[in-house]
Write an enzyme that holds these catalytic residues in place. Structure first.
Site, PDB file in Angstrom:
ATOM      1  N   CYS A  62      15.137 -27.190 -53.757  1.00  0.00           N
ATOM      2  CA  CYS A  62      14.767 -28.595 -53.591  1.00  0.00           C
ATOM      3  C   CYS A  62      13.259 -28.759 -53.796  1.00  0.00           C
ATOM      4  O   CYS A  62      12.530 -27.794 -53.949  1.00  0.00           O
ATOM      5  CB  CYS A  62      15.170 -29.091 -52.209  1.00  0.00           C
ATOM      6  N   ALA A  65      11.114 -26.809 -51.529  1.00  0.00           N
ATOM      7  CA  ALA A  65      11.012 -25.402 -51.920  1.00  0.00           C
ATOM      8  C   ALA A  65       9.966 -25.220 -53.014  1.00  0.00           C
ATOM      9  O   ALA A  65       9.204 -24.256 -53.008  1.00  0.00           O
ATOM     10  CB  ALA A  65      12.368 -24.885 -52.408  1.00  0.00           C
ATOM     11  N   ARG A  96       9.146 -14.784 -50.055  1.00  0.00           N
ATOM     12  CA  ARG A  96       8.770 -14.683 -51.460  1.00  0.00           C
ATOM     13  C   ARG A  96       7.779 -13.554 -51.724  1.00  0.00           C
ATOM     14  O   ARG A  96       7.450 -13.263 -52.852  1.00  0.00           O
ATOM     15  CB  ARG A  96       8.206 -16.030 -51.920  1.00  0.00           C
ATOM     16  N   HIS A 195       7.167 -28.797 -57.706  1.00  0.00           N
ATOM     17  CA  HIS A 195       5.973 -28.235 -58.332  1.00  0.00           C
ATOM     18  C   HIS A 195       5.050 -29.361 -58.777  1.00  0.00           C
ATOM     19  O   HIS A 195       3.852 -29.329 -58.563  1.00  0.00           O
ATOM     20  CB  HIS A 195       6.328 -27.393 -59.569  1.00  0.00           C
TER      21      HIS A 195
END
Lengths: 497, 74
Positions: A62, A65, A96, A195
């Site tokens: 999403c 994220a 991550r 992003h």
């Protein structure tokens, strides 16, 4: 498996599509294609960045994220508050592996989870007061933090909290930047919009903070953009750039700091690794500050040498010599790696299904090892990513955009690759099918894979996955057909037969 | 109206970028391309055409502009 012809690839796509109801079939057909290198624009052969179909299994994330997990999260000396219910922050915490240097909890906060832990009353009465209190608490408990980013989770947008106002007030009180990020999970079709939102928030709230301030510049200032230091990737890239004589001013955002980000507008060239997640800010800096940007690829010696030369071409002879020196220095080491692993991996096939830049960037690294990529696909790419991919991939190879669980399984069952590079959600499915899988999101707890040092690790990891003896022992002896029983090294299967 | 970005490539040709659609393309022709009058109808490599209000040549590239879509190649 040997290469498929175009007809075979298209037939395979048609067969896989057959199970869908008509409407879904029509929609999914646009996302699957046999690569055609003659196509100039990917739009003509594949559709991307569209909403996933309800009812199929997608592995997309999403917007939250994309913003908190990818772009903002690795900035180590800021505190990234997951504003909303606790789950989003907790389940994405430290998964991550963006490595960083610092004392966690004192001056760096990368692996910690900060959340406003929304309860029912916060949804009903609004969470602005809680956020203000949380900001004051952070300042008291972690005085060495350099700033806060407020990463909105879904409810913030749904109930209409004014996090900007709280952020502005808090920033004034403690005299540190607080960045409200409107990255509610429901925005967009995938993490890709996250992003973009994160890039825009950096542009609006951070990037121009040191405009007009003095800066001791050199002609060789560059920044590494879109390298998240997964398993130390950015470090493996950075040493190469520094060895050839460049000065790396900032790392975006793996092992990066707020100060580095603010200083980025002073550099001479932006080096962009992950195009998908950070092209937005690179384009902005090109327009506003006149800083050109250059995409590069640090996977595998062939592409590294190409990239180093392309980077050096932007500078004077001093750097060009430096690039040649670096390439020559690592050449023997790379030849040794290839001599060791190529005979073991020659001719093996790989299928990839990841996000960001890897479905096209790692192709060169596999080819350096004598392996062949027979299918690739992105979770959340846009047209421009496929424009770049078409040239990298062989003709008639399979392309899949936002592949569903079913499609991916069927493709892999049919194409029988020797290795799959995908995420953790796919890993155990394929391993149970007897196909080795490397988790290519965070390098399967290994890494770095970037740079010359990374390639040695990459080659070793791929060999470990493929040559592991367990894959030939997937079928238990009592289920084997007698004629299929072949003598093994141990010879114990024969006894059972 | 669409927000577009017009840039210049290494060889000096105009390039076109439409952020909303992630469309990167080359500009094959531009109606006006002189110092005092620049813009007008632009034609893309993919066949699409856009219209930029004619203006003085921008001092530097890339530049974000508003453009009207005349005919998009879809």
């Amino acid at each position: 498996m040997s290469e498929l012809t175009r007809e075979e690839t298209e037939a395979l796509i048609q067969e896989v599509l057959e199970v869908y109801p008509e409407k879904a079939r029509k929609d999914r057909a646009k996302h699957l294609a046999a690569n055609d290198q003659s196509v100039e624009q990917s739009k003509k052969c594949i559709t991307s960045n569209r909403k996933s179909l309800p009812g199929v299994m997608t592995v997309r994330g999403c917007a939250y994220a994309g913003s908190k997990g990818v772009v903002w999260g690795p900035i180590k000396d800021m505190i990234h508050v997951s504003h909303g219910p606790i789950g989003c922050g907790q389940y994405s915490r430290a998964g991550r592996r963006n490595y960083y240097v610092g004392t966690t909890g004192v001056d760096t906060f990368g692996t910690m989870n900060f959340t406003s832990d929304f309860q029912e009353k916060d949804i009903v009465f609004g969470g602005d007061k809680k956020l203000a209190k949380l900001i004051a608490e952070i300042e008291m408990l972690f005085p060495l933090h350099k700033g806060i980013s407020v990463q909105s989770e879904c409810p913030i947008g749904l109930i209409g909290d004014d996090i900007e106002a709280v952020a502005k007030k808090g920033a004034k009180e403690m005299d540190k930047p607080i960045v409200p990020v409107r990255c509610e999970g429901f925005r967009g079709v995938s993490q890709s919009l996250g992003h973009h939102i994160a890039n825009d928030s950096i542009r609006d709230w951070v990037l121009d903070k040191r405009d007009g301030q003095a800066f001791e510049a050199t002609p060789y200032d560059v920044s590494i953009i879109g390298d998240y230091n997964i398993g130390g990737d950015a470090w493996a890239s950075r040493i190469l750039l520094e060895e050839m004589g460049l000065r790396v001013v900032s790392q975006w955002s793996g092992d990066g700091t707020l100060a580095e980000i603010e200083k980025t507008p002073k550099v001479k060239l932006n080096l962009l690794h992950c195009y998908r997640s950070m092209n937005y800010i690179s384009r902005h800096m090109e327009e506003k500050y006149g800083i050109p940007w250059l995409e590069y690829n640090f996977f595998g010696p062939t592409k590294i040498a190409e990239s180093l030369r392309a980077i050096a071409a932007q500078f004077d002879d001093h750097i060009k010599e430096g690039a040649e020196r670096v390439i020559a220095k690592y050449q023997p080491m790379m030849e040794a790696v290839i001599a060791k692993y190529k005979p073991r991996l020659q001719g093996k096939t790989v299928m990839l299904y990841v996000g960001g830049l890897r479905p096209r960037h790692v192709i060169g690294a596999y080819e350096d090892l004598g392996m062949q990529v027979i299918g690739t696909g992105y979770e959340f790419a846009h047209n421009d990513d496929y424009d770049r991919t078409i040239k990298e991939m062989g003709n008639a190879t399979l392309l899949y955009d936002d592949a569903t669980g079913f499609e991916l399984e069927e493709f892999i069952k049919r194409m029988k690759p020797d290795l799959v590079g995908s995420g953790i959600k796919e890993k155990y499915v394929f391993q149970k099918m007897g196909i080795p899988l490397r988790q290519m999101h965070s390098w399967d707890y290994s890494g770095p894979y970037h740079g010359y040092d990374g390639f040695a690790i990459f080659a070793r990891d791929m060999d470990m996955a493929i040559s592991n003896p367990c894959w030939s022992k997937q079928t238990p002896p009592w289920k084997k057909q007698p004629e299929a029983l072949e003598p093994t090294e141990e010879g114990d299967l024969k006894k059972v037969a | 109206m669409a927000n577009i970005m017009v840039g210049k490539t290494a060889v000096g040709a105009y390039s076109f970028y439409l952020p909303k659609r992630d469309l990167e393309d080359a500009i094959v022709s531009m109606e006006y391309d002189s110092a005092d009058k620049w813009g007008g109808e632009i034609r893309l490599n993919n066949g699409g055409t856009y219209y930029i209000e004619p203006q003085a040549l921008p001092a530097r590239f890339p530049i974000s502009l508003r453009a009207r879509r005349l005919d998009a190649a879809e």
